[in-house]
Design a protein around this motif. Sequence first.
Motif, short mmCIF file in Angstrom:
data_model
loop_
_atom_site.label_atom_id
_atom_site.label_comp_id
_atom_site.label_asym_id
_atom_site.label_seq_id
_atom_site.Cartn_x
_atom_site.Cartn_y
_atom_site.Cartn_z
N HIS A 15 56.18 19.42 -38.97
CA HIS A 15 54.75 19.12 -38.90
C HIS A 15 54.50 17.64 -39.21
N GLY A 34 51.79 28.09 -29.25
CA GLY A 34 52.49 28.92 -30.23
C GLY A 34 52.05 28.52 -31.63
N ASN A 36 50.61 30.05 -33.99
CA ASN A 36 50.84 31.01 -35.07
C ASN A 36 49.64 31.11 -36.02
N ASP A 57 48.16 31.11 -28.80
CA ASP A 57 49.25 31.99 -29.24
C ASP A 57 49.08 33.35 -28.58
N LEU A 58 50.22 34.00 -28.42
CA LEU A 58 50.25 35.33 -27.82
C LEU A 58 49.78 36.38 -28.82
N GLN A 59 49.99 36.09 -30.10
CA GLN A 59 49.57 37.01 -31.16
C GLN A 59 48.24 36.52 -31.70
N SER A 93 49.30 33.65 -23.11
CA SER A 93 50.72 33.32 -23.04
C SER A 93 50.93 31.95 -22.40
N VAL A 94 51.84 31.20 -22.98
CA VAL A 94 52.14 29.86 -22.46
C VAL A 94 52.84 29.92 -21.10
N ILE A 110 56.14 23.78 -31.06
CA ILE A 110 57.03 23.70 -32.22
C ILE A 110 57.66 25.07 -32.46
N LEU A 112 58.82 27.28 -30.45
CA LEU A 112 58.26 28.32 -29.58
C LEU A 112 59.25 28.77 -28.51
C1 LIG Z 1 58.00 30.50 -34.91
S1 LIG Z 1 56.39 30.70 -34.45
C2 LIG Z 1 55.79 29.06 -34.23
C3 LIG Z 1 55.46 28.36 -35.48
C4 LIG Z 1 54.43 27.30 -35.33
N1 LIG Z 1 54.48 26.60 -34.08
C5 LIG Z 1 54.59 26.33 -36.47
O1 LIG Z 1 54.92 25.18 -36.23
O2 LIG Z 1 54.36 26.68 -37.63
C6 LIG Z 1 56.42 31.14 -32.74
C7 LIG Z 1 55.05 31.47 -32.23
O3 LIG Z 1 55.09 31.52 -30.81
C8 LIG Z 1 54.25 32.57 -30.41
N2 LIG Z 1 54.61 32.98 -29.05
C9 LIG Z 1 55.70 33.65 -28.65
N3 LIG Z 1 55.68 33.84 -27.33
C10 LIG Z 1 54.56 33.26 -26.86
C11 LIG Z 1 53.95 33.11 -25.59
N4 LIG Z 1 54.52 33.60 -24.49
N5 LIG Z 1 52.79 32.44 -25.50
C12 LIG Z 1 52.20 31.95 -26.60
N6 LIG Z 1 52.71 32.05 -27.83
C13 LIG Z 1 53.87 32.72 -27.97
C14 LIG Z 1 54.47 33.64 -31.45
O4 LIG Z 1 53.42 34.56 -31.48
C15 LIG Z 1 54.55 32.81 -32.71
O5 LIG Z 1 53.31 32.65 -33.31
#
Ligand SMILES: C[S@@+](CC[C@H](N)C(=O)[O-])C[C@H]1O[C@@H](n2cnc3c(N)ncnc32)[C@H](O)[C@@H]1O
Length: 413
Positions: A15, A34, A36, A57-59, A93-94, A110, A112
């Motif tokens: 970060h 992503g 989070n 983010d997907l979640q 979704s990305v 980051i 992702l």
């Molecule tokens: C390890 S975390 C990322 C941590 C965050 N970027 C950080 O720097 O603190 C990975 C994230 O990617 C998201 N993710 C996974 N697949 C994705 C997708 N297809 N589109 C968007 N987000 C996605 C997950 O839900 C999760 O929140």
Amino acid sequence: MEEVRFNPSVNTQRHEYVIDFVKTHKPKKVVDLGCNDCSLLRKLKFHREIELLCGVDLQSDSMKKKMHELAPLPTDYLQPGASPLSIELYHGSVTQKDARLRGFDLVTSIELIEHLHLDAVELFTEVLFGYMTPGTAIVSTPNVEFNPLFPRMHGFRNSDHKFEWTRAEFQSWALKACARHGYEAEFTGVGQAAPHLHLRVGFCTQIAVFRRLSRGGAGAPAASCGDSGEIFSYKLLYSVSYPSLCDNNVLRGCLVSEVLHWAYQLSRRRTTTEDGDDGDDGEEGWSHTAPDRAETEPTDEFEESVFDGEGTHGWEDVKMTSRGQLESYRQGRCVCVPLRRVWSCCPRIRDLSGSLARLRLFIADDPLVRLSQDGFAVVLDEGEEVSEEEAENTGRTDPACHHAVEEEMWDSL
Ligand SMILES: C[S@@+](CC[C@H](N)C(=O)[O-])C[C@H]1O[C@@H](n2cnc3c(N)ncnc32)[C@H](O)[C@@H]1O
Ligand SMILES: [Mg+2]
């Protein structure tokens, strides 16, 4: 082998890398893919060169839990930024396109990509470089060559990782994307091993920084996804706009607050008349009649000579040039403080309003301010003062006080 530990944590270092990049390059539009629990966004929102800050983010659950921490703080209302700031969070979704995220100055991804299957990485690459076409992008992912320094770890660093790349694999993916979409990339990382190991294992987190080559320049083919119209595949989860001085209502509020503060301050100061006479009724230092308009409103030449914007004339000049012209005076039970005097005393008011005429225009219709009939003085009821409590409630505090409130807030976080 002893397990490697990072201080600050490698997550914090990732970060900090992004924040340093933002400080250096001052992007106006930034999206974190992503995102989070919005932890990076919550740090980035303090960098007010950013005007639009988005997260995807997907979640949605993690975003929803923390998204309200992206809202403006009381200090953002007390000291609004000079430029606007909007924050938007999207659920999606990305691997899918959304027109609202095209043409940003900076996209961050980051940790992702390793959460995507390889065919999804292909789609993501097309969406990111071919459709979103950001000016710059920062992509980070684990460097699998570093993993032997975590001797207790088996398999990937996280059970959701679909792959972890070597430096060569990451660079190969990045350089292919560059060649296809007209970008150049530099490779770096965070989380460094002991110097004797670093060359062999590289950084714990590998980072590629992409820069879009100028359109039409060598190696800059047309966007491969084409212009496929307005696509909105993400759901807007959260949106907030920060108060900023670009909003005329916010600007008016700030000017009113400053003008009242300074007018009260100045009304309390003793003034003397031109010949040093301090009045015949024991009320030292007050003029009892409204001066001629010419006195409270010196000529344009006066304004030009004193406020020529070159900083060649200080307040001393104002006192000298205008002796007897900028005094507060009484009218009935009211004290009138010439607006020009307020203007002269407060650089912030001058900066915010640009000119005395604009200042007058801004505050004239505000219900909190009473101007004299000719509009050249702020009229205060005698004895009217802003109590400390009132000042805090209305935000009518001087800058030093803003800082005190801000510090107090920070201490409590
Ligand atoms: C390890 S975390 C990322 C941590 C965050 N970027 C950080 O720097 O603190 C990975 C994230 O990617 C998201 N993710 C996974 N697949 C994705 C997708 N297809 N589109 C968007 N987000 C996605 C997950 O839900 C999760 O929140
Ligand atoms: Mg991960």
